[in-house]
Design a protein around this motif. Structure first.
Motif, PDB file in Angstrom:
ATOM      1  N   ARG A 106     -11.472  57.438  -8.987  1.00 58.97           N
ATOM      2  CA  ARG A 106     -11.695  56.321  -9.914  1.00 58.97           C
ATOM      3  C   ARG A 106     -12.351  55.147  -9.193  1.00 58.97           C
ATOM      4  O   ARG A 106     -13.289  54.542  -9.708  1.00 58.97           O
ATOM      5  N   THR A 107     -11.854  54.841  -8.010  1.00 54.92           N
ATOM      6  CA  THR A 107     -12.413  53.733  -7.231  1.00 54.92           C
ATOM      7  C   THR A 107     -13.867  54.029  -6.860  1.00 54.92           C
ATOM      8  O   THR A 107     -14.727  53.158  -6.980  1.00 54.92           O
ATOM      9  N   ALA A 108     -14.132  55.259  -6.426  1.00 54.91           N
ATOM     10  CA  ALA A 108     -15.509  55.635  -6.065  1.00 54.91           C
ATOM     11  C   ALA A 108     -16.429  55.551  -7.269  1.00 54.91           C
ATOM     12  O   ALA A 108     -17.562  55.069  -7.171  1.00 54.91           O
ATOM     13  N   ALA A 109     -15.950  56.004  -8.427  1.00 54.33           N
ATOM     14  CA  ALA A 109     -16.772  55.956  -9.638  1.00 54.33           C
ATOM     15  C   ALA A 109     -17.063  54.514 -10.025  1.00 54.33           C
ATOM     16  O   ALA A 109     -18.180  54.166 -10.398  1.00 54.33           O
ATOM     17  N   LYS A 110     -16.054  53.638  -9.933  1.00 56.39           N
ATOM     18  CA  LYS A 110     -16.251  52.228 -10.264  1.00 56.39           C
ATOM     19  C   LYS A 110     -17.235  51.579  -9.291  1.00 56.39           C
ATOM     20  O   LYS A 110     -18.118  50.840  -9.697  1.00 56.39           O
ATOM     21  N   LYS A 111     -17.090  51.892  -7.998  1.00 56.69           N
ATOM     22  CA  LYS A 111     -18.016  51.338  -7.005  1.00 56.69           C
ATOM     23  C   LYS A 111     -19.432  51.826  -7.267  1.00 56.69           C
ATOM     24  O   LYS A 111     -20.384  51.058  -7.154  1.00 56.69           O
ATOM     25  N   ALA A 112     -19.582  53.098  -7.611  1.00 57.52           N
ATOM     26  CA  ALA A 112     -20.919  53.632  -7.902  1.00 57.52           C
ATOM     27  C   ALA A 112     -21.521  52.904  -9.088  1.00 57.52           C
ATOM     28  O   ALA A 112     -22.706  52.563  -9.086  1.00 57.52           O
ATOM     29  N   TYR A 113     -20.722  52.634 -10.098  1.00 59.66           N
ATOM     30  CA  TYR A 113     -21.208  51.912 -11.273  1.00 59.66           C
ATOM     31  C   TYR A 113     -21.575  50.477 -10.896  1.00 59.66           C
ATOM     32  O   TYR A 113     -22.617  49.977 -11.303  1.00 59.66           O
ATOM     33  N   ASP A 114     -20.722  49.821 -10.085  1.00 56.15           N
ATOM     34  CA  ASP A 114     -21.003  48.450  -9.666  1.00 56.15           C
ATOM     35  C   ASP A 114     -22.265  48.373  -8.812  1.00 56.15           C
ATOM     36  O   ASP A 114     -23.060  47.454  -8.954  1.00 56.15           O
ATOM     37  N   VAL A 115     -22.450  49.350  -7.919  1.00 55.75           N
ATOM     38  CA  VAL A 115     -23.652  49.377  -7.077  1.00 55.75           C
ATOM     39  C   VAL A 115     -24.895  49.526  -7.945  1.00 55.75           C
ATOM     40  O   VAL A 115     -25.910  48.875  -7.713  1.00 55.75           O
ATOM     41  N   ALA A 116     -24.809  50.370  -8.966  1.00 56.72           N
ATOM     42  CA  ALA A 116     -25.959  50.543  -9.861  1.00 56.72           C
ATOM     43  C   ALA A 116     -26.299  49.232 -10.560  1.00 56.72           C
ATOM     44  O   ALA A 116     -27.469  48.898 -10.725  1.00 56.72           O
ATOM     45  N   LYS A 117     -25.277  48.466 -10.963  1.00 50.91           N
ATOM     46  CA  LYS A 117     -25.534  47.176 -11.610  1.00 50.91           C
ATOM     47  C   LYS A 117     -26.194  46.218 -10.627  1.00 50.91           C
ATOM     48  O   LYS A 117     -27.124  45.503 -10.988  1.00 50.91           O
ATOM     49  N   VAL A 118     -25.739  46.182  -9.377  1.00 52.85           N
ATOM     50  CA  VAL A 118     -26.334  45.305  -8.365  1.00 52.85           C
ATOM     51  C   VAL A 118     -27.767  45.738  -8.083  1.00 52.85           C
ATOM     52  O   VAL A 118     -28.663  44.898  -8.008  1.00 52.85           O
ATOM     53  N   ASP A 119     -27.984  47.049  -7.953  1.00 53.94           N
ATOM     54  CA  ASP A 119     -29.344  47.549  -7.728  1.00 53.94           C
ATOM     55  C   ASP A 119     -30.276  47.123  -8.849  1.00 53.94           C
ATOM     56  O   ASP A 119     -31.426  46.743  -8.609  1.00 53.94           O
ATOM     57  N   GLU A 120     -29.786  47.177 -10.077  1.00 58.00           N
ATOM     58  CA  GLU A 120     -30.607  46.775 -11.220  1.00 58.00           C
ATOM     59  C   GLU A 120     -30.981  45.295 -11.126  1.00 58.00           C
ATOM     60  O   GLU A 120     -32.133  44.917 -11.351  1.00 58.00           O
ATOM     61  N   ARG A 121     -30.020  44.458 -10.756  1.00 62.31           N
ATOM     62  CA  ARG A 121     -30.296  43.023 -10.611  1.00 62.31           C
ATOM     63  C   ARG A 121     -31.290  42.765  -9.482  1.00 62.31           C
ATOM     64  O   ARG A 121     -32.195  41.943  -9.615  1.00 62.31           O
ATOM     65  N   VAL A 122     -31.108  43.459  -8.364  1.00 56.13           N
ATOM     66  CA  VAL A 122     -32.024  43.300  -7.226  1.00 56.13           C
ATOM     67  C   VAL A 122     -33.431  43.725  -7.635  1.00 56.13           C
ATOM     68  O   VAL A 122     -34.407  43.033  -7.337  1.00 56.13           O
ATOM     69  N   ASN A 123     -33.544  44.845  -8.346  1.00 57.21           N
ATOM     70  CA  ASN A 123     -34.871  45.314  -8.784  1.00 57.21           C
ATOM     71  C   ASN A 123     -35.538  44.305  -9.706  1.00 57.21           C
ATOM     72  O   ASN A 123     -36.746  44.071  -9.614  1.00 57.21           O
ATOM     73  N   ARG A 124     -34.753  43.685 -10.591  1.00 60.56           N
ATOM     74  CA  ARG A 124     -35.329  42.660 -11.478  1.00 60.56           C
ATOM     75  C   ARG A 124     -35.793  41.448 -10.671  1.00 60.56           C
ATOM     76  O   ARG A 124     -36.852  40.896 -10.940  1.00 60.56           O
ATOM     77  N   ALA A 125     -35.005  41.032  -9.682  1.00 64.17           N
ATOM     78  CA  ALA A 125     -35.375  39.879  -8.855  1.00 64.17           C
ATOM     79  C   ALA A 125     -36.637  40.186  -8.044  1.00 64.17           C
ATOM     80  O   ALA A 125     -37.526  39.336  -7.925  1.00 64.17           O
ATOM     81  N   VAL A 126     -36.735  41.390  -7.501  1.00 61.58           N
ATOM     82  CA  VAL A 126     -37.923  41.782  -6.731  1.00 61.58           C
ATOM     83  C   VAL A 126     -39.146  41.795  -7.639  1.00 61.58           C
ATOM     84  O   VAL A 126     -40.220  41.311  -7.258  1.00 61.58           O
ATOM     85  N   ALA A 127     -39.009  42.322  -8.847  1.00 64.64           N
ATOM     86  CA  ALA A 127     -40.138  42.351  -9.782  1.00 64.64           C
ATOM     87  C   ALA A 127     -40.583  40.927 -10.126  1.00 64.64           C
ATOM     88  O   ALA A 127     -41.789  40.641 -10.175  1.00 64.64           O
ATOM     89  N   ALA A 128     -39.629  40.021 -10.345  1.00 66.67           N
ATOM     90  CA  ALA A 128     -39.976  38.626 -10.646  1.00 66.67           C
ATOM     91  C   ALA A 128     -40.673  37.978  -9.455  1.00 66.67           C
ATOM     92  O   ALA A 128     -41.651  37.240  -9.618  1.00 66.67           O
ATOM     93  N   ALA A 129     -40.190  38.249  -8.240  1.00 71.10           N
ATOM     94  CA  ALA A 129     -40.819  37.689  -7.040  1.00 71.10           C
ATOM     95  C   ALA A 129     -42.241  38.230  -6.879  1.00 71.10           C
ATOM     96  O   ALA A 129     -43.155  37.479  -6.515  1.00 71.10           O
ATOM     97  N   ASN A 130     -42.435  39.499  -7.164  1.00 73.55           N
ATOM     98  CA  ASN A 130     -43.784  40.084  -7.084  1.00 73.55           C
ATOM     99  C   ASN A 130     -44.726  39.449  -8.100  1.00 73.55           C
ATOM    100  O   ASN A 130     -45.890  39.169  -7.787  1.00 73.55           O
TER     101      ASN A 130
END
Length: 162
Positions: A106-130
């Protein structure tokens, strides 16, 4: 993608058949820890290998009953024992070990989901910076072109009459 909200851990992938899975993947197969919730309300939480239940895990039926233990090739082969001192068989898996492994899943699944959310935010920030960097490049090129055009027009060209 629609998600089955009956299971709080199945937030990652909704399958065509209505089932959901949150957990680790390798080569397009469930691999490692994960939580698989069936459309009928049943859930399996635990270890996976090449898309099959493999290792310590717990299957929860929608009526609240559970079946836990060691799984082999998708089938439970060593059921867990409720007693640590008097196991059902010498190879039985202690139920508390299964619950601990499920909690880790359960903890691993939650962390995987949280990492995906962070990755999505980082990708949006990188796209805006570009986009901002490209806009700055275009503005600087236009400024240089305007300066060059201004310099060419401001120089007087002597006219000679023959």
């Amino acid at each position: 993608m629609e998600r089955n909200m009956s299971c709080s851990y199945c937030k990652a992938i909704a399958l065509r058949n209505g089932d959901t899975y949150a957990g680790e993947y390798f080569a397009d197969k469930m691999q490692g820890y994960g939580v698989y919730c069936f459309a009928n309300g049943h859930c399996y939480e635990g270890s996976w290998h090449e898309g099959k239940r493999q290792g310590i895990g717990m299957y929860a039926f929608r009526n609240g009953e559970t079946q836990s233990g060691h799984w082999q090739n998708g089938v439970i082969d060593i059921p867990s024992s409720q007693s640590a001192t008097y196991p059902v068989s010498p190879v039985a898996v202690n139920h508390s070990r299964v619950l601990n492994a499920v909690q880790e899943a359960r903890t691993a699944a939650k962390k995987a989901y949280d990492v995906a959310k962070v990755d999505e935010r980082v990708n949006r920030a990188v796209a805006a910076a570009n986009r901002a960097a490209n806009a700055a490049r275009v503005a600087s090129v236009k400024a240089v072109q305007n300066q060059m055009h201004h310099n060419v027009n401001s120089k007087s060209i002597p006219i000679t009459i023959v």
